[in-house]
Motif scaffolding. Structure first.
Motif, PDB file in Angstrom:
ATOM      1  N   ILE A   1       1.094  -1.174   0.305  1.00  0.00           N
ATOM      2  CA  ILE A   1       0.145   0.168  -0.137  1.00  0.00           C
ATOM      3  C   ILE A   1       1.198   1.633   0.340  1.00  0.00           C
ATOM      4  N   VAL A   2       2.024   1.138   0.740  1.00  0.00           N
ATOM      5  CA  VAL A   2       3.040   1.987   0.556  1.00  0.00           C
ATOM      6  C   VAL A   2       3.802   2.459  -0.072  1.00  0.00           C
ATOM      7  N   LEU A   3       4.209   1.211  -0.786  1.00  0.00           N
ATOM      8  CA  LEU A   3       4.492   1.470  -2.412  1.00  0.00           C
ATOM      9  C   LEU A   3       3.991   2.141  -3.430  1.00  0.00           C
ATOM     10  N   ALA A   4       2.365   1.739  -3.308  1.00  0.00           N
ATOM     11  CA  ALA A   4       1.634   1.911  -4.857  1.00  0.00           C
ATOM     12  C   ALA A   4       1.653   3.841  -4.308  1.00  0.00           C
ATOM     13  N   THR A   5       1.222   4.276  -3.189  1.00  0.00           N
ATOM     14  CA  THR A   5       0.987   5.301  -2.781  1.00  0.00           C
ATOM     15  C   THR A   5       2.216   6.344  -2.860  1.00  0.00           C
ATOM     16  N   ILE A   6       2.932   5.522  -3.004  1.00  0.00           N
ATOM     17  CA  ILE A   6       4.895   6.176  -3.226  1.00  0.00           C
ATOM     18  C   ILE A   6       4.368   6.784  -4.428  1.00  0.00           C
ATOM     19  N   PHE A   7       4.489   5.456  -5.326  1.00  0.00           N
ATOM     20  CA  PHE A   7       4.452   5.559  -6.899  1.00  0.00           C
ATOM     21  C   PHE A   7       3.361   6.882  -7.504  1.00  0.00           C
ATOM     22  N   VAL A   8       2.046   6.655  -6.973  1.00  0.00           N
ATOM     23  CA  VAL A   8       0.967   7.665  -7.517  1.00  0.00           C
ATOM     24  C   VAL A   8       1.319   9.286  -6.902  1.00  0.00           C
ATOM     25  N   THR A   9       2.597   9.248  -5.934  1.00  0.00           N
ATOM     26  CA  THR A   9       2.330  10.523  -5.476  1.00  0.00           C
ATOM     27  C   THR A   9       3.380  11.674  -5.900  1.00  0.00           C
ATOM     28  N   PHE A  10       4.596  10.243  -6.482  1.00  0.00           N
ATOM     29  CA  PHE A  10       6.147  10.894  -6.106  1.00  0.00           C
ATOM     30  C   PHE A  10       6.000  12.281  -6.901  1.00  0.00           C
ATOM     31  N   PRO A  11       4.851  12.601  -7.451  1.00  0.00           N
ATOM     32  CA  PRO A  11       5.655  14.025  -9.082  1.00  0.00           C
ATOM     33  C   PRO A  11       5.333  15.765  -8.046  1.00  0.00           C
ATOM     34  N   PHE A  12       4.438  14.826  -6.800  1.00  0.00           N
ATOM     35  CA  PHE A  12       4.058  16.439  -6.635  1.00  0.00           C
ATOM     36  C   PHE A  12       5.104  17.370  -6.181  1.00  0.00           C
ATOM     37  N   VAL A  13       5.875  17.256  -5.143  1.00  0.00           N
ATOM     38  CA  VAL A  13       7.126  17.821  -4.658  1.00  0.00           C
ATOM     39  C   VAL A  13       7.996  18.463  -6.128  1.00  0.00           C
ATOM     40  N   ALA A  14       8.136  16.899  -6.410  1.00  0.00           N
ATOM     41  CA  ALA A  14       9.485  17.715  -7.370  1.00  0.00           C
ATOM     42  C   ALA A  14       8.354  18.550  -8.481  1.00  0.00           C
ATOM     43  N   ARG A  15       7.156  18.840  -9.582  1.00  0.00           N
ATOM     44  CA  ARG A  15       6.769  18.954  -9.827  1.00  0.00           C
ATOM     45  C   ARG A  15       6.549  20.699  -9.304  1.00  0.00           C
ATOM     46  N   GLU A  16       6.427  20.744  -7.836  1.00  0.00           N
ATOM     47  CA  GLU A  16       5.868  22.127  -7.247  1.00  0.00           C
ATOM     48  C   GLU A  16       7.183  22.620  -6.933  1.00  0.00           C
ATOM     49  N   LEU A  17       8.729  21.716  -7.160  1.00  0.00           N
ATOM     50  CA  LEU A  17      10.176  22.473  -6.859  1.00  0.00           C
ATOM     51  C   LEU A  17      11.002  22.904  -8.079  1.00  0.00           C
ATOM     52  N   ILE A  18      10.644  22.035  -9.341  1.00  0.00           N
ATOM     53  CA  ILE A  18      11.767  21.965 -10.751  1.00  0.00           C
ATOM     54  C   ILE A  18      11.394  23.429 -10.713  1.00  0.00           C
ATOM     55  N   PRO A  19      10.380  24.233 -11.199  1.00  0.00           N
ATOM     56  CA  PRO A  19       9.954  25.326 -11.874  1.00  0.00           C
ATOM     57  C   PRO A  19      11.229  26.259 -10.561  1.00  0.00           C
ATOM     58  N   LEU A  20      10.192  25.791  -9.954  1.00  0.00           N
ATOM     59  CA  LEU A  20      11.181  26.950  -8.580  1.00  0.00           C
ATOM     60  C   LEU A  20      12.478  27.548  -8.909  1.00  0.00           C
ATOM     61  N   MET A  21      13.068  26.179  -8.701  1.00  0.00           N
ATOM     62  CA  MET A  21      14.662  26.351  -8.015  1.00  0.00           C
ATOM     63  C   MET A  21      14.837  26.250  -9.609  1.00  0.00           C
ATOM     64  N   GLN A  22      14.790  25.764 -11.041  1.00  0.00           N
ATOM     65  CA  GLN A  22      14.875  26.687 -12.306  1.00  0.00           C
ATOM     66  C   GLN A  22      15.176  28.194 -12.302  1.00  0.00           C
ATOM     67  N   GLU A  23      13.768  28.505 -11.686  1.00  0.00           N
ATOM     68  CA  GLU A  23      14.176  30.404 -11.868  1.00  0.00           C
ATOM     69  C   GLU A  23      14.739  30.851 -10.902  1.00  0.00           C
ATOM     70  N   GLN A  24      15.394  29.916  -9.720  1.00  0.00           N
ATOM     71  CA  GLN A  24      16.489  30.959  -9.063  1.00  0.00           C
ATOM     72  C   GLN A  24      17.242  30.694 -10.027  1.00  0.00           C
ATOM     73  N   GLY A  25      17.668  29.367 -10.060  1.00  0.00           N
ATOM     74  CA  GLY A  25      19.351  28.949 -10.750  1.00  0.00           C
ATOM     75  C   GLY A  25      19.832  28.782  -9.525  1.00  0.00           C
ATOM     76  N   VAL A  26      21.787  28.738  -9.700  1.00  0.00           N
ATOM     77  CA  VAL A  26      22.422  28.523  -9.060  1.00  0.00           C
ATOM     78  C   VAL A  26      23.652  29.475  -8.494  1.00  0.00           C
ATOM     79  N   ASP A  27      22.809  31.203  -8.635  1.00  0.00           N
ATOM     80  CA  ASP A  27      23.782  32.024  -8.112  1.00  0.00           C
ATOM     81  C   ASP A  27      23.759  32.126  -7.129  1.00  0.00           C
ATOM     82  N   GLU A  28      22.389  32.073  -5.755  1.00  0.00           N
ATOM     83  CA  GLU A  28      22.959  32.026  -4.294  1.00  0.00           C
ATOM     84  C   GLU A  28      23.616  30.884  -3.922  1.00  0.00           C
ATOM     85  N   GLU A  29      23.219  29.705  -4.163  1.00  0.00           N
ATOM     86  CA  GLU A  29      24.465  28.883  -3.714  1.00  0.00           C
ATOM     87  C   GLU A  29      26.052  29.317  -3.869  1.00  0.00           C
TER      88      GLU A  29
END
Lengths: 342, 281
Positions: free
Chosen positions: B146-174
């Protein structure tokens, strides 16, 4: 800190960014890396900073080979083009960052940090703004914060990537003077990248001109402007009329234009003539029809066309010209010219 | 006759009314009415009956399992999401677009198929079935599945949220942070994390809502063993099929309530943090 760059090469994918660049930067010098976009100037700056490692060649800080040392080990102060201020930190926290992250015996006390931050904010004339966040500052103020932050760690070298690129013209001018003042006050070796020749010529002790990943010329602003080492520099720095033609027997000829070729060998060649090196002449010379005449402070600028349709730009002292109107045909003699094999 | 002049690019009043009406009708018919009916049905026999339905041993087990599943799937998502978006935004490597497409896969694959994949891999007749059987490890028809199946269906959520955000912020601050002598870990905590925290929280909330509500994938791998492998959505179905409408709707109402709480939290976050703009899904 003297910095010595020796035969540095860097490629991104198949695109060469630096082709064997060598450059010596003297201690306390203010040097500009000037070039068009894609010339490799930012890459060179990042190689000096340790934000990029070269494929070949070496980077020396003093006697120390720093080619593969990180930016922190080189103790560089880097000012990013978009400033890269930490947006969730106050101005004071931003400036203090380099001191706050220190560990062990070199870690300064809170009081020392606060004093240093105050001192730096005074230096960049932002005293009293320490509690603001970057978003609450103007572009010019952000630039000053970035400068103060880079200076906080007492850098061995201060590196600035297009420091005035994101600012409007007035702020840009005043910050230019500001950078000169801060450089003179701190004496830190400073290298900045720019595509704006006016900026480079006005601000720098020496200018290194880059084109296609190679250094074309290094010299004082006067040298690169008055003694260009090649066709690229002659065309890129300052204004110039460009004539394509041929050198034969020590004379350069391009249509009606004829002048001494200097040391240029026989064959195809280009000649550059600065607008102010075209002189009004009463008898003969190059015949030019005035198309557009514009007074500009103490000078008059002329756009004209030669008999064979080549456009030329000239600039005369106001006093030397009486009643010059579009349509008039005038004679011009050529003063100094730079001739290079094409 | 006085007429208010409208802005040249503004729609005429009737068009505005029409567009708003279409939205309102759809919202009312498809969202609000069913939501209200869930609560209405749940409370048809009064509050005590509804509470009793939620309080049965099986219902409590289902609630526990749902919370447990979310408690495992969400942190996994956070770690995976940060790693994936960090990799995409800050590194250059071949097949990057392929990786991004892969992250989207659970959005395009039917959850039932996702469940079946795990049955095929870990089930008794699956690739690893015999080996798992030998070592007495139960995945399918048990909590790990059940946990595996749930992870499968949910795993885009955080990544999809962060990818555009991090891409926009770039690496300058780091890069600025590292150039001033901060370690990688220090840079992450002092520079990267504060910059992504709102996007991260937003992703976590959406991920949590989906983790608690997932039906299809979980249904396939669960085996529907009451009190053991039933999550709340599965429990709702069982009760409904047994004509225990009050029970079914009471548990459903609880699920709805959790979803509403999540969305209210999300809205509050957007209000207090104007920069936390909705992005991705």
């Amino acid at each position: 800190m003297t910095i010595s760059i020796r035969s540095v090469e860097k490629t991104f994918g198949r695109y060469p960014a630096l082709n064997g660049v060598s450059l010596e930067i003297a201690d306390g010098e203010l040097l500009a890396l000037l070039g068009p976009s894609g010339s490799g100037k930012t890459t060179l700056l990042r190689v000096i900073a340790g934000l990029e490692f070269p494929d070949k060649g070496q980077v020396f800080y003093g006697d120390e080979d720093m080619t593969y040392a990180g930016a922190a080990a080189r103790r560089v102060g880097f000012v990013f083009q978009q400033y890269a201020l930490f947006r969730h930190m106050t101005v004071a926290k931003n400036v203090a960052f380099g001191l706050d992250v220190r560990k062990g015996p070199t870690k300064p006390s809170k009081k020392e940090v606060a004093e240093r931050v105050d001192e730096l904010l005074r230096l960049v004339e932002l005293d009293g703004l320490g509690k603001r966040f970057p978003a609450q500052l103007s572009g010019g103020q952000r630039q000053r914060v970035a400068l103060a932050r880079a200076l906080a760690v007492n850098p061995s070298v201060l590196l600035l990537d297009e420091p005035f690129g994101a600012l409007d013209a007035t702020v840009r001018k005043s910050l230019r003077k500001e950078l000169r003042r801060i450089h003179d006050a701190t004496g830190v070796t400073t290298i900045f990248v720019t595509h704006d020749q006016e900026e480079a010529l006005e601000l720098a002790d020496r200018v290194a001109i880059l084109n296609q990943g190679a250094i074309e010329q290094v010299g004082s602003p006067e040298e690169v402007h008055d003694e260009p080492a090649g066709a690229f520099v002659a065309g890129f720095v300052g204004e110039a009329n460009r004539f394509e033609g041929e050198v034969r027997g020590g004379r350069f000829v391009s249509g009606p234009v004829e002048l001494a070729a200097g040391g240029a060998p026989d064959g195809k060649a280009v000649a550059f003539v600065r607008p102010h090196e075209l002189l009004l002449s009463k008898e003969g010379g190059l015949s030019v029809t005035a198309k557009h005449v514009a007074p500009q402070g103490p000078i008059i600028r002329l756009d004209g066309v030669t008999a064979d349709g080549h456009r030329v730009e000239a600039a005369f002292a106001r006093q030397a010209v009486e009643d010059l109107r579009p349509g008039a045909v005038i004679g011009l003699t050529i003063g100094r010219a730079y001739v290079f094999p094409a | 006759m006085s007429r208010r002049l409208r802005h040249p690019t503004e729609d005429p009043a009737w068009a505005k009314a029409l567009v708003l009406a279409v939205v309102a009708v759809f919202l009312a018919g498809v969202l609000i009415l069913p939501m209200v009916s869930v609560f209405f049905e749940a409370l048809r026999k009064g509050v005590p009956a509804a509470l009793e339905a939620i309080g049965t041993e099986d219902a409590r087990a289902a609630i526990k399992l749902t919370l447990l599943t979310a408690a495992i799937a969400v942190p996994f998502n956070v770690v995976f999401g940060i790693c994936a978006s960090w990799a995409v935004a800050k590194y250059e490597f071949p097949f990057k677009p392929f990786l991004i497409t892969l992250i989207d896969l659970p959005f395009s694959v039917s959850p039932v198929v996702a469940g079946l994949i795990y049955v095929l891999v870990f089930g008794a007749q699956g690739w690893f079935g015999p080996w798992l059987l030998d070592h007495d490890i139960k995945i399918i028809f048990a909590v790990p599945g059940i946990v595996l199946a749930t992870i499968f269906v949910t795993f885009p959520f955080v990544a999809r949220e962060l990818i555009p955000l991090m891409q926009e912020q770039g690496v300058d601050e780091e890069e600025a942070s590292v150039s001033m002598g901060a370690s990688g870990l220090r840079t992450f905590w002092s520079v990267t994390a504060p910059n992504i925290r709102w996007g991260l929280l937003y992703g976590v909330l959406l991920c949590n809502a989906r983790a608690m509500g997932e039906f299809g994938a979980v249904s396939v791998v669960s085996g529907h063993i009451r009190g053991l492998t039933n999550t709340m959505p599965l429990h709702v179905e069982i009760l409904y099929n047994e004509y225990d409408f009050v029970g079914a709707f009471a548990v459903a109402a609880l699920l709805c309530f959790l979803a509403v709480v999540t969305l209210v939290l999300k809205t509050v976050l957007e209000l207090v943090q104007p920069q936390a703009r909705p992005g991705g899904h």
